[in-house]
Scaffold this motif. Structure first.
Motif, PDB file in Angstrom:
ATOM      1  N   LEU A 156       0.829  -1.201   0.000  1.00  0.00           N
ATOM      2  CA  LEU A 156       0.000   0.000   0.000  1.00  0.00           C
ATOM      3  C   LEU A 156       0.865   1.253   0.000  1.00  0.00           C
ATOM      4  N   ASP A 157       0.320   2.316  -0.559  1.00  0.00           N
ATOM      5  CA  ASP A 157       0.968   3.623  -0.553  1.00  0.00           C
ATOM      6  C   ASP A 157       0.067   4.518   0.288  1.00  0.00           C
ATOM      7  N   ALA A 158       0.346   4.597   1.602  1.00  0.00           N
ATOM      8  CA  ALA A 158      -0.562   5.269   2.525  1.00  0.00           C
ATOM      9  C   ALA A 158       0.184   5.832   3.713  1.00  0.00           C
ATOM     10  N   TYR A 159      -0.424   6.818   4.372  1.00  0.00           N
ATOM     11  CA  TYR A 159      -0.015   7.190   5.721  1.00  0.00           C
ATOM     12  C   TYR A 159      -0.729   6.203   6.640  1.00  0.00           C
ATOM     13  N   GLU A 160      -0.105   5.899   7.763  1.00  0.00           N
ATOM     14  CA  GLU A 160      -0.722   4.957   8.690  1.00  0.00           C
ATOM     15  C   GLU A 160      -0.728   5.514  10.107  1.00  0.00           C
ATOM     16  N   ILE A 161      -1.848   5.354  10.794  1.00  0.00           N
ATOM     17  CA  ILE A 161      -1.896   5.637  12.227  1.00  0.00           C
ATOM     18  C   ILE A 161      -1.365   4.373  12.899  1.00  0.00           C
ATOM     19  N   THR A 162      -0.186   4.484  13.498  1.00  0.00           N
ATOM     20  CA  THR A 162       0.436   3.313  14.111  1.00  0.00           C
ATOM     21  C   THR A 162       0.154   3.216  15.602  1.00  0.00           C
ATOM     22  N   LEU A 163      -0.264   4.317  16.200  1.00  0.00           N
ATOM     23  CA  LEU A 163      -0.571   4.312  17.629  1.00  0.00           C
ATOM     24  C   LEU A 163      -1.601   5.379  17.927  1.00  0.00           C
ATOM     25  N   PHE A 164      -2.620   5.013  18.678  1.00  0.00           N
ATOM     26  CA  PHE A 164      -3.580   5.979  19.206  1.00  0.00           C
ATOM     27  C   PHE A 164      -4.002   5.502  20.576  1.00  0.00           C
ATOM     28  N   ARG A 165      -3.833   6.365  21.550  1.00  0.00           N
ATOM     29  CA  ARG A 165      -4.298   6.067  22.909  1.00  0.00           C
ATOM     30  C   ARG A 165      -4.842   7.353  23.514  1.00  0.00           C
ATOM     31  N   ASN A 166      -6.038   7.256  24.074  1.00  0.00           N
ATOM     32  CA  ASN A 166      -6.701   8.416  24.646  1.00  0.00           C
ATOM     33  C   ASN A 166      -7.127   8.135  26.079  1.00  0.00           C
ATOM     34  N   GLU A 167      -6.566   8.881  27.012  1.00  0.00           N
ATOM     35  CA  GLU A 167      -6.992   8.841  28.409  1.00  0.00           C
ATOM     36  C   GLU A 167      -7.472  10.230  28.838  1.00  0.00           C
ATOM     37  N   SER A 168      -7.760  11.081  27.853  1.00  0.00           N
ATOM     38  CA  SER A 168      -8.171  12.463  28.126  1.00  0.00           C
ATOM     39  C   SER A 168      -9.687  12.579  28.165  1.00  0.00           C
ATOM     40  N   GLN A 169     -10.158  13.811  28.378  1.00  0.00           N
ATOM     41  CA  GLN A 169     -11.597  14.068  28.388  1.00  0.00           C
ATOM     42  C   GLN A 169     -12.153  14.253  26.973  1.00  0.00           C
ATOM     43  N   PHE A 170     -11.292  14.330  25.964  1.00  0.00           N
ATOM     44  CA  PHE A 170     -11.733  14.526  24.585  1.00  0.00           C
ATOM     45  C   PHE A 170     -12.290  13.230  24.007  1.00  0.00           C
ATOM     46  N   LEU A 171     -13.272  13.351  23.138  1.00  0.00           N
ATOM     47  CA  LEU A 171     -13.780  12.188  22.419  1.00  0.00           C
ATOM     48  C   LEU A 171     -12.678  11.664  21.496  1.00  0.00           C
ATOM     49  N   SER A 172     -12.491  10.364  21.487  1.00  0.00           N
ATOM     50  CA  SER A 172     -11.454   9.771  20.648  1.00  0.00           C
ATOM     51  C   SER A 172     -11.657  10.114  19.174  1.00  0.00           C
ATOM     52  N   SER A 173     -12.893  10.060  18.702  1.00  0.00           N
ATOM     53  CA  SER A 173     -13.149  10.357  17.289  1.00  0.00           C
ATOM     54  C   SER A 173     -12.772  11.798  16.953  1.00  0.00           C
ATOM     55  N   ASP A 174     -12.996  12.736  17.881  1.00  0.00           N
ATOM     56  CA  ASP A 174     -12.603  14.133  17.639  1.00  0.00           C
ATOM     57  C   ASP A 174     -11.088  14.265  17.596  1.00  0.00           C
ATOM     58  N   LEU A 175     -10.395  13.592  18.499  1.00  0.00           N
ATOM     59  CA  LEU A 175      -8.931  13.638  18.489  1.00  0.00           C
ATOM     60  C   LEU A 175      -8.382  13.080  17.173  1.00  0.00           C
ATOM     61  N   ILE A 176      -8.978  12.013  16.689  1.00  0.00           N
ATOM     62  CA  ILE A 176      -8.533  11.424  15.421  1.00  0.00           C
ATOM     63  C   ILE A 176      -8.756  12.413  14.281  1.00  0.00           C
ATOM     64  N   LYS A 177      -9.913  13.074  14.270  1.00  0.00           N
ATOM     65  CA  LYS A 177     -10.184  14.082  13.227  1.00  0.00           C
ATOM     66  C   LYS A 177      -9.172  15.222  13.291  1.00  0.00           C
ATOM     67  N   TRP A 178      -8.859  15.706  14.496  1.00  0.00           N
ATOM     68  CA  TRP A 178      -7.830  16.743  14.640  1.00  0.00           C
ATOM     69  C   TRP A 178      -6.494  16.231  14.103  1.00  0.00           C
ATOM     70  N   GLY A 179      -6.174  14.978  14.387  1.00  0.00           N
ATOM     71  CA  GLY A 179      -4.933  14.390  13.903  1.00  0.00           C
ATOM     72  C   GLY A 179      -4.891  14.327  12.381  1.00  0.00           C
ATOM     73  N   LEU A 180      -6.026  13.977  11.767  1.00  0.00           N
ATOM     74  CA  LEU A 180      -6.105  13.936  10.301  1.00  0.00           C
ATOM     75  C   LEU A 180      -5.843  15.320   9.710  1.00  0.00           C
ATOM     76  N   ALA A 181      -6.392  16.350  10.353  1.00  0.00           N
ATOM     77  CA  ALA A 181      -6.164  17.724   9.890  1.00  0.00           C
ATOM     78  C   ALA A 181      -4.678  18.082  10.024  1.00  0.00           C
ATOM     79  N   ALA A 182      -4.072  17.672  11.137  1.00  0.00           N
ATOM     80  CA  ALA A 182      -2.656  17.991  11.377  1.00  0.00           C
ATOM     81  C   ALA A 182      -1.746  17.315  10.353  1.00  0.00           C
ATOM     82  N   VAL A 183      -1.950  16.017  10.124  1.00  0.00           N
ATOM     83  CA  VAL A 183      -1.068  15.306   9.195  1.00  0.00           C
ATOM     84  C   VAL A 183      -1.249  15.832   7.774  1.00  0.00           C
ATOM     85  N   THR A 184      -2.461  16.198   7.404  1.00  0.00           N
ATOM     86  CA  THR A 184      -2.688  16.755   6.069  1.00  0.00           C
ATOM     87  C   THR A 184      -1.999  18.108   5.929  1.00  0.00           C
ATOM     88  N   LYS A 185      -2.074  18.924   6.977  1.00  0.00           N
ATOM     89  CA  LYS A 185      -1.438  20.242   6.920  1.00  0.00           C
ATOM     90  C   LYS A 185       0.089  20.122   6.888  1.00  0.00           C
TER      91      LYS A 185
END
Length: 192
Positions: free
Chosen positions: A72-101
Motif C-alpha cells: 500500500l501507498d498510505a499514511y498509517e496511524i500506528t498508535l492511538f491512545r486516549n486517556e483524556s476528556q476529549f472524544l477519541s473520534s474528535d482527536l482522530i479528526k484533529w490528527g487527520l487535519a494535522a497530518v494533512t497540513k
C-alpha cells in the motif's frame, strides 16, 4: 532523560507536535496493546513519523510513512491512545487535519490503521476510528482489521475541524476578554 519542549500549535486543536522520545507518549505507548517492548526508549517505527500529544500528555496519536510490506501507498496511524476528556473520534479528526497540513494530502491509498479485534475489549472493534470516518477495508495476513478513510470523508472532517477551530479561537478570546474585564472591574472597585 531530558524532556524536549513541545512545539506550540493552536492549529491542531488539543494536539501539539512532539517527538518519538516524549516521556508522556512513552508512558501511553506502554499501555497500548500493540506495544512490542514495554519500557523501550522509543515507540515509533523507522521512517517518517508525526507524533502528536495533548498538552496534558493524556493522549497520543502517531502517523507513519515509510517502506511498507503490504504494497500500500498510505499514511498509517500506528498508535492511538486516549486517556483524556476529549472524544477519541474528535482527536482522530484533529490528527487527520494535522497530518494533512504538515505532510500534504496522503498518497493513493489515503490514511489507514490496523485494529486487532482480539486485543480490544469491545464487541465493535475500532468503534472510535469508525466514528472518525474510517471503514473496514480488509484484513492483514495476521488477521488485523485494516481500516481506511477516503479522501472526501477526510476532507469533510477537516472542514468540520476548521469550523471547530474558529469556535475554539473565539471561545478562548472571549474567555480572555472576560477575565481581563473581570480583573479591570475588580481592580477599579478596590482602588475606589
Amino acid at each position: 532523560m531530558i524532556q524536549i519542549m513541545l512545539e506550540e500549535s493552536a492549529a491542531f486543536g488539543p494536539w501539539v507536535v512532539t517527538n518519538k522520545g516524549d516521556i508522556a507518549c512513552l508512558t501511553l505507548a506502554d499501555k497500548h496493546y500493540s506495544r512490542q517492548t514495554v519500557g523501550a526508549s522509543q515507540f515509533c517505527r523507522p521512517g517518517k513519523n508525526l507524533v502528536l500529544r495533548t498538552a496534558a500528555g493524556d493522549a497520543v496519536i502517531v502517523f507513519w510513512s515509510g517502506i511498507r510490506d503490504d504494497g500500500l501507498d498510505a499514511y498509517e496511524i500506528t498508535l492511538f491512545r486516549n486517556e483524556s476528556q476529549f472524544l477519541s473520534s474528535d482527536l482522530i479528526k484533529w490528527g487527520l487535519a494535522a497530518v494533512t497540513k504538515l505532510w500534504g494530502h496522503p498518497p493513493t491509498d489515503q490514511i489507514i490503521t490496523y485494529v486487532n479485534p482480539d486485543r480490544i475489549q469491545s464487541h465493535n472493534p475500532g468503534y472510535c476510528i469508525k466514528k472518525a470516518g474510517f471503514y473496514i477495508a480488509g484484513t492483514s495476513k495476521r488477521g488485523l482489521l485494516r481500516m481506511r478513510i477516503d479522501k472526501h470523508i477526510r476532507l469533510l472532517n477537516i472542514y468540520e475541524i476548521e469550523g471547530i477551530q474558529k469556535y475554539w479561537n473565539t471561545k478562548e478570546a472571549a474567555l480572555k476578554a472576560f477575565e481581563e474585564r473581570k480583573y479591570i472591574k475588580t481592580n477599579s472597585l478596590s482602588s475606589s
